[in-house]
Motif scaffolding. Structure first.
Motif, PDB file in Angstrom:
ATOM      1  N   MET A 158       0.925  -1.219   0.007  1.00  0.00           N
ATOM      2  CA  MET A 158      -0.105   0.066   0.001  1.00  0.00           C
ATOM      3  C   MET A 158       0.840   1.260  -0.081  1.00  0.00           C
ATOM      4  SD  MET A 158      -3.119  -1.019  -0.050  1.00  0.00           S
ATOM      5  CE  MET A 158      -3.928   0.503   0.086  1.00  0.00           C
ATOM      6  N   VAL A 159       0.416   2.487  -0.959  1.00  0.00           N
ATOM      7  CA  VAL A 159       1.161   3.447  -1.005  1.00  0.00           C
ATOM      8  C   VAL A 159       0.175   4.495  -1.210  1.00  0.00           C
ATOM      9  CG1 VAL A 159       2.844   4.669  -2.203  1.00  0.00           C
ATOM     10  CG2 VAL A 159       3.182   2.267  -2.109  1.00  0.00           C
ATOM     11  N   SER A 160       0.151   5.449  -0.264  1.00  0.00           N
ATOM     12  CA  SER A 160      -0.918   6.521  -0.304  1.00  0.00           C
ATOM     13  C   SER A 160      -2.421   6.222  -0.581  1.00  0.00           C
ATOM     14  CB  SER A 160      -0.378   7.439  -1.475  1.00  0.00           C
ATOM     15  OG  SER A 160       0.876   8.008  -1.226  1.00  0.00           O
ATOM     16  N   GLY A 161      -2.549   5.094   0.228  1.00  0.00           N
ATOM     17  CA  GLY A 161      -3.949   4.550  -0.063  1.00  0.00           C
ATOM     18  C   GLY A 161      -4.248   3.753  -1.182  1.00  0.00           C
ATOM     19  N   LEU A 162      -3.208   3.561  -1.994  1.00  0.00           N
ATOM     20  CA  LEU A 162      -3.608   2.725  -3.225  1.00  0.00           C
ATOM     21  C   LEU A 162      -2.809   1.546  -3.099  1.00  0.00           C
ATOM     22  CD1 LEU A 162      -2.959   5.401  -5.779  1.00  0.00           C
ATOM     23  CD2 LEU A 162      -5.226   4.753  -4.920  1.00  0.00           C
ATOM     24  N   PRO A 163      -3.285   0.222  -3.666  1.00  0.00           N
ATOM     25  CA  PRO A 163      -2.698  -1.024  -3.606  1.00  0.00           C
ATOM     26  C   PRO A 163      -1.669  -1.072  -4.657  1.00  0.00           C
ATOM     27  CG  PRO A 163      -4.771  -1.390  -4.628  1.00  0.00           C
ATOM     28  CD  PRO A 163      -4.675   0.281  -4.341  1.00  0.00           C
ATOM     29  N   LEU A 164      -0.590  -1.810  -4.639  1.00  0.00           N
ATOM     30  CA  LEU A 164       0.230  -1.901  -5.482  1.00  0.00           C
ATOM     31  C   LEU A 164       0.447  -3.706  -5.452  1.00  0.00           C
ATOM     32  CD1 LEU A 164       2.460  -1.671  -7.853  1.00  0.00           C
ATOM     33  CD2 LEU A 164       4.056  -1.132  -6.048  1.00  0.00           C
ATOM     34  N   TYR A 165      -0.060  -4.338  -6.285  1.00  0.00           N
ATOM     35  CA  TYR A 165      -0.079  -5.832  -6.353  1.00  0.00           C
ATOM     36  C   TYR A 165       1.188  -6.326  -6.617  1.00  0.00           C
ATOM     37  CZ  TYR A 165      -4.923  -5.587  -5.647  1.00  0.00           C
ATOM     38  OH  TYR A 165      -6.203  -5.370  -4.983  1.00  0.00           O
ATOM     39  N   LEU A 166       2.016  -7.004  -5.745  1.00  0.00           N
ATOM     40  CA  LEU A 166       3.477  -7.601  -5.917  1.00  0.00           C
ATOM     41  C   LEU A 166       3.117  -8.998  -6.404  1.00  0.00           C
ATOM     42  CD1 LEU A 166       4.807  -6.334  -2.606  1.00  0.00           C
ATOM     43  CD2 LEU A 166       4.994  -5.290  -4.731  1.00  0.00           C
ATOM     44  N   LYS A 167       2.050  -9.642  -5.978  1.00  0.00           N
ATOM     45  CA  LYS A 167       1.813 -10.932  -6.203  1.00  0.00           C
ATOM     46  C   LYS A 167       0.219 -11.321  -6.003  1.00  0.00           C
ATOM     47  CE  LYS A 167       3.279 -15.415  -3.847  1.00  0.00           C
ATOM     48  NZ  LYS A 167       4.076 -15.743  -2.661  1.00  0.00           N
ATOM     49  N   ARG A 168      -0.401 -11.920  -7.561  1.00  0.00           N
ATOM     50  CA  ARG A 168      -1.717 -12.193  -7.400  1.00  0.00           C
ATOM     51  C   ARG A 168      -2.076 -13.503  -7.139  1.00  0.00           C
ATOM     52  NH1 ARG A 168      -5.258  -7.923  -9.167  1.00  0.00           N
ATOM     53  NH2 ARG A 168      -4.211  -6.094  -9.786  1.00  0.00           N
ATOM     54  N   ARG A 169      -3.390 -13.621  -6.764  1.00  0.00           N
ATOM     55  CA  ARG A 169      -3.913 -14.965  -6.772  1.00  0.00           C
ATOM     56  C   ARG A 169      -4.140 -15.566  -8.234  1.00  0.00           C
ATOM     57  NH1 ARG A 169      -8.975 -14.193  -2.960  1.00  0.00           N
ATOM     58  NH2 ARG A 169      -8.309 -12.067  -3.379  1.00  0.00           N
TER      59      ARG A 169
END
Length: 172
Positions: A158-169
């Motif tokens: 999470m950065v500034s309320g936004l998700p950065l997906y590092l690994k997805r299902r």
């Protein structure tokens, strides 16, 4: 299944995790790993409690989180940093003993049916601690975060309320 959410202080981790849990369950579980040690922290805890509605089932779990009645539930565990602090204090600042105990708990969660949304802080992105205990804890936190992220099916930063997906299902 483990979903791992990390980020800095006030990055939006907890609210993102709670929204995710509510999208997966009408009655999610919230596990607080914190011990309240002063009035300021008590106010922070109360604010978090007020943000959650009556649909939440709440537990406090300083250690042995897998022993709580959380099987087959959607569970937010908030947070690794405070959970690790409990081990670190109990094991007299031993990184090895604390990390071993923490990994065992993560492994136990993996063996339970359910969805476990685990929140953590990224401590190693700021200044280096100015004392040995602080540096040891930052190392412990980094290794613990790596372990959970590796075990997780999904990892989000999470950065500034936004998700950065590092690994997805993986979808079926």
């Amino acid at each position: 299944m483990i979903i791992y959410i990390s980020g800095g202080v006030r990055s939006g981790k907890s609210s993102f995790a709670q929204q995710m849990a509510l999208s997966l369950s009408a009655n999610p579980v919230y596990v607080a790993t914190a011990k309240i040690w002063d009035e300021d922290f008590r106010k922070r805890v109360e604010r978090h409690q007020q943000e959650r509605g009556p649909e939440w089932i709440n537990f406090e779990g300083y250690q042995n989180v897998a022993d709580l009645p959380i099987e087959d539930k959607v569970v937010v565990i908030d947070c690794v940093t405070l959970w690790l602090t409990n081990f670190f204090m109990d094991f007299d600042n031993s990184i090895e003993k604390s990390l071993s105990a923490f990994k065992l708990e993560i492994d136990q969660l993996q063996n339970l049916p359910g969805t476990f949304i685990i929140i953590s802080n990224e401590l190693g992105m700021g200044l280096h601690a100015d004392n040995e205990v602080g540096r040891k804890f930052t190392d412990l936190q980094g290794w613990a975060n790596q372990y959970v992220a590796n075990q997780a099916e999904e990892a989000i930063f999470m950065v500034s309320g936004l998700p950065l997906y590092l690994k997805r299902r993986q979808s079926c």
